[in-house]
Scaffold this active site. Structure first.
Site, short mmCIF file in Angstrom:
data_model
loop_
_atom_site.label_atom_id
_atom_site.label_comp_id
_atom_site.label_asym_id
_atom_site.label_seq_id
_atom_site.Cartn_x
_atom_site.Cartn_y
_atom_site.Cartn_z
N SER A 95 0.82 -1.23 0.00
CA SER A 95 0.00 0.00 0.00
C SER A 95 0.85 1.27 0.00
CB SER A 95 -0.91 -0.02 1.23
OG SER A 95 -1.49 1.25 1.41
N ASN A 96 0.60 2.12 -0.99
CA ASN A 96 1.27 3.43 -1.03
C ASN A 96 0.65 4.36 0.00
OD1 ASN A 96 2.93 2.97 -3.49
ND2 ASN A 96 0.90 2.67 -4.40
#
Ligand SMILES: Cc1ncc(COP(=O)(O)O)c(C=O)c1O
Length: 325
Positions: free
Chosen positions: A73-74
């Site tokens: 996840s960014n």
């Protein structure tokens, strides 16, 4: 329009033309808005959302940020960086299994000092957010829960403000015929839709769905756009039928890298020296290339690709990306 924001990252992000790519594709002019350059621990679209969300967290007296996402996840990585910058504790609920050697965004999560909680599904991630927050409260912490993707009305409002930023960089509000970008939890698209309405940006707002069917995503985007407008004190009614989503580039599903993403990443890297990520922008830019080849737009038109970041994930997908080299 005076919403409290913390100073996070560096705005405005650059807007520029892609001459070699445009020539190679032989269709409309392609331009790019560089939210991969927001500057927060390698940047990305969540930086803008976090400016508003962290301001609310601090106003509520929070000392801990809690959020969730995929293993790469960014959003989780930028939340961890934001927490570090403001001296907050960070708890990330990530979908997957702890690898022996973390890489990409996950490596950065650890380096940024986040506490990781592992779950095995998206449903478990959603269910665990309040549980972790409750456990933190029991030990005297003041957690602030940021929804998946930072996508609630407040987070999405950041992208409405981004439209105002874009308009200041454009010679005229109708300079672009379309704005194209990856859409997943819908906050970015919702903000762009609300911002276009509020600030008068012309042209199509076309989200390339990364994982959701178009009908489902359009419904969420419409609701979030209304919520984002409400945050900005604007009454706006949006019907899902007004939301433009192309869901035909989802291939094998979320984070499954195919020739579409490989070609897009190599093309932009080799023609313009700009990196895309394998999950979101690689897929959306791959979609854009296909749409240009199918003559969806003509020479003489101008298309803006809104780069939403995600670069660290490249390193976690080395094997998939080297296929065919
Ligand atoms: C690099 C990147 N692009 C696009 C998106 C999608 O944005 P949204 O969740 O606001 O639809 C994300 C979300 O995780 C992302 O990390």
């Amino acid at each position: 329009m005076d919403i409290p924001q913390v100073e996070l990252g560096f705005l405005p992000t650059p807007l520029h033309y892609l001459p070699r790519l445009t020539r190679a594709l032989g269709g409309p002019e392609i331009w790019i808005k560089r939210d991969d350059q927001t500057g927060l621990a390698t940047g990305g679209n969540k930086t803008r959302k976090l400016r508003l969300l962290v301001a609310e967290a601090l106003a509520q007296g929070a000392d801990t940020l809690v959020t969730g996402g995929a293993i790469q996840s960014n959003h989780a990585r930028q939340t961890a960086a934001a927490a570090a910058q403001f001296g907050l504790e960070c708890h990330l609920i990530l979908r997957g299994e702890a690898p022996t050697t973390p890489n990409g965004n996950l490596l950065l999560d650890y380096l940024l000092g986040a506490h990781i909680h592992w779950v095995d599904s998206k449903e478990a991630m959603h269910a665990t957010l309040p549980t972790v927050a409750e456990a933190l409260r029991e030990v005297g912490k003041q957690p602030y829960v940021i929804p998946y993707g930072g996508s609630n009305g407040l987070g999405a409002a950041a992208y409405a403000l981004a439209v105002a930023e874009l308009l200041r960089q454009m010679p005229a509000p109708d300079f672009f015929d379309a704005v194209v970008f990856p859409s997943s939890s819908g906050g970015t698209q919702a903000g762009l839709v609300a911002g276009a309405h509020i600030f008068g940006l012309k042209g199509e707002i076309l989200g390339i769905s990364v994982d959701e069917p178009a009908s489902h995503l359009a419904e969420r985007v419409a609701r979030l756009a209304q919520d984002a407008a409400a945050v900005l004190d604007v009454d706006m009614s949006v019907d899902p039928s007004q939301i433009r989503v192309d869901d035909t580039f989802r291939g094998g599903g979320y984070a499954v890298v195919s020739d579409l993403e490989r070609e897009a990443i190599r093309t932009l890297a080799r023609l313009e020296g700009i990196l895309l990520d394998p999950v979101y922008t690689g897929r959306a830019f791959g979609g854009l290339i296909r749409l240009v080849r199918r003559r969806r737009w003509q020479a003489g038109q101008r298309i803006l690709f809104w780069h939403t970041g995600g670069i660290p994930a490249l390193f976690a997908f080395a094997q998939e990306l080297m296929s065919g080299e």
